[in-house]
Scaffold this motif. Structure first.
Motif, PDB file in Angstrom:
ATOM      1  N   ARG A 100       0.839  -1.206   0.000  1.00 16.15           N
ATOM      2  CA  ARG A 100       0.000   0.000   0.000  1.00 16.15           C
ATOM      3  C   ARG A 100       0.872   1.253   0.000  1.00 16.15           C
ATOM      4  NH1 ARG A 100      -3.102  -3.083   3.904  1.00 16.15           N
ATOM      5  NH2 ARG A 100      -5.024  -3.825   2.953  1.00 16.15           N
ATOM      6  N   ILE A 101       1.950   1.218   0.782  1.00 13.57           N
ATOM      7  CA  ILE A 101       2.855   2.379   0.834  1.00 13.57           C
ATOM      8  C   ILE A 101       3.489   2.624  -0.533  1.00 13.57           C
ATOM      9  CG2 ILE A 101       5.046   3.207   1.792  1.00 13.57           C
ATOM     10  CD1 ILE A 101       4.304   1.837   4.413  1.00 13.57           C
ATOM     11  N   ALA A 102       3.914   1.540  -1.188  1.00 13.71           N
ATOM     12  CA  ALA A 102       4.539   1.682  -2.512  1.00 13.71           C
ATOM     13  C   ALA A 102       3.537   2.229  -3.525  1.00 13.71           C
ATOM     14  CB  ALA A 102       5.078   0.326  -2.972  1.00 13.71           C
ATOM     15  N   ALA A 103       2.290   1.727  -3.470  1.00 16.86           N
ATOM     16  CA  ALA A 103       1.261   2.203  -4.403  1.00 16.86           C
ATOM     17  C   ALA A 103       0.958   3.680  -4.161  1.00 16.86           C
ATOM     18  CB  ALA A 103      -0.008   1.361  -4.256  1.00 16.86           C
ATOM     19  N   GLN A 104       0.857   4.073  -2.878  1.00 19.17           N
ATOM     20  CA  GLN A 104       0.581   5.481  -2.567  1.00 19.17           C
ATOM     21  C   GLN A 104       1.734   6.375  -2.992  1.00 19.17           C
ATOM     22  OE1 GLN A 104      -0.298   5.454   1.623  1.00 19.17           O
ATOM     23  NE2 GLN A 104      -2.415   4.796   1.331  1.00 19.17           N
ATOM     24  N   ALA A 105       2.974   5.878  -2.827  1.00 13.43           N
ATOM     25  CA  ALA A 105       4.144   6.670  -3.228  1.00 13.43           C
ATOM     26  C   ALA A 105       4.121   6.927  -4.733  1.00 13.43           C
ATOM     27  CB  ALA A 105       5.428   5.939  -2.830  1.00 13.43           C
ATOM     28  N   MET A 106       3.771   5.897  -5.495  1.00 13.22           N
ATOM     29  CA  MET A 106       3.702   6.080  -6.947  1.00 13.22           C
ATOM     30  C   MET A 106       2.519   6.977  -7.334  1.00 13.22           C
ATOM     31  SD  MET A 106       4.906   2.451  -8.616  1.00 13.22           S
ATOM     32  CE  MET A 106       3.946   1.385  -7.532  1.00 13.22           C
ATOM     33  N   GLN A 107       1.439   6.891  -6.550  1.00  8.41           N
ATOM     34  CA  GLN A 107       0.291   7.777  -6.796  1.00  8.41           C
ATOM     35  C   GLN A 107       0.709   9.238  -6.607  1.00  8.41           C
ATOM     36  OE1 GLN A 107      -3.044   7.215  -4.092  1.00  8.41           O
ATOM     37  NE2 GLN A 107      -4.417   7.067  -5.836  1.00  8.41           N
ATOM     38  N   TYR A 108       1.436   9.511  -5.523  1.00  3.81           N
ATOM     39  CA  TYR A 108       1.954  10.862  -5.306  1.00  3.81           C
ATOM     40  C   TYR A 108       2.928  11.255  -6.417  1.00  3.81           C
ATOM     41  CZ  TYR A 108       0.006  10.376  -0.595  1.00  3.81           C
ATOM     42  OH  TYR A 108      -0.840  10.193   0.463  1.00  3.81           O
ATOM     43  N   GLY A 109       3.706  10.264  -6.868  1.00  2.00           N
ATOM     44  CA  GLY A 109       4.648  10.524  -7.955  1.00  2.00           C
ATOM     45  C   GLY A 109       3.934  10.960  -9.226  1.00  2.00           C
ATOM     46  N   LEU A 110       2.797  10.316  -9.514  1.00  2.00           N
ATOM     47  CA  LEU A 110       2.023  10.704 -10.695  1.00  2.00           C
ATOM     48  C   LEU A 110       1.478  12.118 -10.548  1.00  2.00           C
ATOM     49  CD1 LEU A 110       0.117   7.360 -11.331  1.00  2.00           C
ATOM     50  CD2 LEU A 110       1.592   8.519 -12.980  1.00  2.00           C
ATOM     51  N   PHE A 111       1.051  12.444  -9.328  1.00  2.00           N
ATOM     52  CA  PHE A 111       0.566  13.812  -9.098  1.00  2.00           C
ATOM     53  C   PHE A 111       1.707  14.811  -9.316  1.00  2.00           C
ATOM     54  CE2 PHE A 111      -0.469  17.488  -6.454  1.00  2.00           C
ATOM     55  CZ  PHE A 111      -1.745  17.781  -6.908  1.00  2.00           C
ATOM     56  N   GLY A 112       2.901  14.431  -8.862  1.00  2.00           N
ATOM     57  CA  GLY A 112       4.060  15.288  -9.091  1.00  2.00           C
ATOM     58  C   GLY A 112       4.371  15.458 -10.567  1.00  2.00           C
ATOM     59  N   MET A 113       4.168  14.385 -11.345  1.00  2.00           N
ATOM     60  CA  MET A 113       4.410  14.474 -12.794  1.00  2.00           C
ATOM     61  C   MET A 113       3.426  15.443 -13.446  1.00  2.00           C
ATOM     62  SD  MET A 113       4.997  10.459 -13.691  1.00  2.00           S
ATOM     63  CE  MET A 113       5.910   9.434 -12.541  1.00  2.00           C
ATOM     64  N   ILE A 114       2.178  15.438 -12.952  1.00  2.00           N
ATOM     65  CA  ILE A 114       1.198  16.391 -13.489  1.00  2.00           C
ATOM     66  C   ILE A 114       1.681  17.818 -13.242  1.00  2.00           C
ATOM     67  CG2 ILE A 114      -1.181  17.219 -13.311  1.00  2.00           C
ATOM     68  CD1 ILE A 114      -1.982  14.423 -12.378  1.00  2.00           C
ATOM     69  N   ALA A 115       2.211  18.042 -12.032  1.00  2.00           N
ATOM     70  CA  ALA A 115       2.721  19.375 -11.691  1.00  2.00           C
ATOM     71  C   ALA A 115       3.909  19.740 -12.579  1.00  2.00           C
ATOM     72  CB  ALA A 115       3.126  19.401 -10.219  1.00  2.00           C
ATOM     73  N   VAL A 116       4.786  18.763 -12.831  1.00  2.00           N
ATOM     74  CA  VAL A 116       5.935  19.010 -13.715  1.00  2.00           C
ATOM     75  C   VAL A 116       5.460  19.365 -15.120  1.00  2.00           C
ATOM     76  CG1 VAL A 116       7.927  17.931 -14.829  1.00  2.00           C
ATOM     77  CG2 VAL A 116       7.524  17.568 -12.390  1.00  2.00           C
ATOM     78  N   GLY A 117       4.463  18.602 -15.603  1.00  2.00           N
ATOM     79  CA  GLY A 117       3.927  18.887 -16.934  1.00  2.00           C
ATOM     80  C   GLY A 117       3.333  20.274 -17.019  1.00  2.00           C
ATOM     81  N   PHE A 118       2.644  20.681 -15.932  1.00  2.00           N
ATOM     82  CA  PHE A 118       2.057  22.030 -15.909  1.00  2.00           C
ATOM     83  C   PHE A 118       3.162  23.086 -15.900  1.00  2.00           C
ATOM     84  CE2 PHE A 118       0.357  25.714 -13.608  1.00  2.00           C
ATOM     85  CZ  PHE A 118      -0.768  25.980 -14.370  1.00  2.00           C
ATOM     86  N   TYR A 119       4.218  22.820 -15.114  1.00  2.00           N
ATOM     87  CA  TYR A 119       5.325  23.784 -15.012  1.00  2.00           C
ATOM     88  C   TYR A 119       6.057  23.928 -16.349  1.00  2.00           C
ATOM     89  CZ  TYR A 119       9.844  25.739 -13.595  1.00  2.00           C
ATOM     90  OH  TYR A 119      10.969  26.517 -13.489  1.00  2.00           O
ATOM     91  N   GLU A 120       6.213  22.797 -17.045  1.00  2.00           N
ATOM     92  CA  GLU A 120       6.934  22.824 -18.322  1.00  2.00           C
ATOM     93  C   GLU A 120       6.021  23.149 -19.506  1.00  2.00           C
ATOM     94  OE1 GLU A 120       8.777  19.015 -18.611  1.00  2.00           O
ATOM     95  OE2 GLU A 120      10.385  19.522 -17.190  1.00  2.00           O
TER      96      GLU A 120
END
Length: 221
Positions: free
Chosen positions: A15-35
């Protein structure tokens, strides 16, 4: 032996690994918005939404997924999203710099499609006596279902690429040519073979859960 036993992970770790990757995907959305990258935002955003499907199935349909399956689903969409972004500071993302990345993500994604097809067919087989799916037929069906979805996906990629070229819009998905398409379909088939061989061992719990749900729906009619 269940998948989590083979991986040596507890349910909590999964569950921790899945949540970490979920947060990672949210971070990628932010990166995409920034770029200002529509492709990164769309690919990571779709993956982020998919990570909530297991929770929705459990909440709305009382269909519980094994934490290992949730981890598998999250890993598949995370690898796809990460492939469009890459590591901070890297000049190229994995899809363009690692030759096997596209094949790997296709196999992961195809295994999810094959898994959904397998669980549906097995649940229908258990739910009603009106239809019967022998094991060999189920394996063939899973392969054909996975390959058909793979062809459909390639057509979608081609159509989006043509539309982007015609309108000047940014490409959300990328096609690398006919040879790459054929390799994608090959790895899609491998994903289907994996599920066809080990679906009974690792998807039985989900099949039983869906069968019970179908039975409950029938009783309420």
């Amino acid at each position: 032996m269940k998948l989590r036993d083979r991986l040596g992970l507890t349910k909590r770790h999964q569950r921790i690994a899945a949540q970490a990757m979920q947060y990672g995907l949210f971070g990628m959305i932010a990166v995409g918005f920034y770029e200002g990258s529509v492709g990164v935002m769309v690919n990571a955003g779709v993956g982020f939404v998919i990570t909530y499907v297991p929770a929705l199935l459990e909440r709305d349909y009382d269909i519980q997924l094994d934490p290992a399956l949730v981890l598998w689903i999250t890993l598949a969409v995370f690898l796809h999203g990460f492939g469009t972004v890459g590591l901070p500071g890297a000049e190229a993302h994995p899809y363009s710099s690692i030759w096997w990345w596209d094949h790997m993500t296709h196999m992961f994604s195809a295994s999810l499609v094959a898994g959904a097809g397998y669980v549906t067919v097995r649940a229908l087989d258990e739910h009603t006596d009106a239809v019967r799916f022998p094991p060999r037929f189920t394996v063939v069906f899973i392969l054909l279902f996975t390959m058909s979805f793979g062809v459909f996906w390639e057509v979608i990629e081609f159509a989006i690429a043509l539309a982007a070229e015609a309108t000047g819009a940014p490409r959300v998905l990328t096609q690398y040519g006919l040879e790459d398409t054929m390799k994608d379909l090959l790895f899609d088939t491998l994903g289907g073979i994996v599920v066809g061989l080990w679906g009974t061992a690792y998807l039985t719990g989900l099949t039983e859960s869906l069968t019970e749900r179908l039975g409950a729906s029938r009783e309420t009619e």
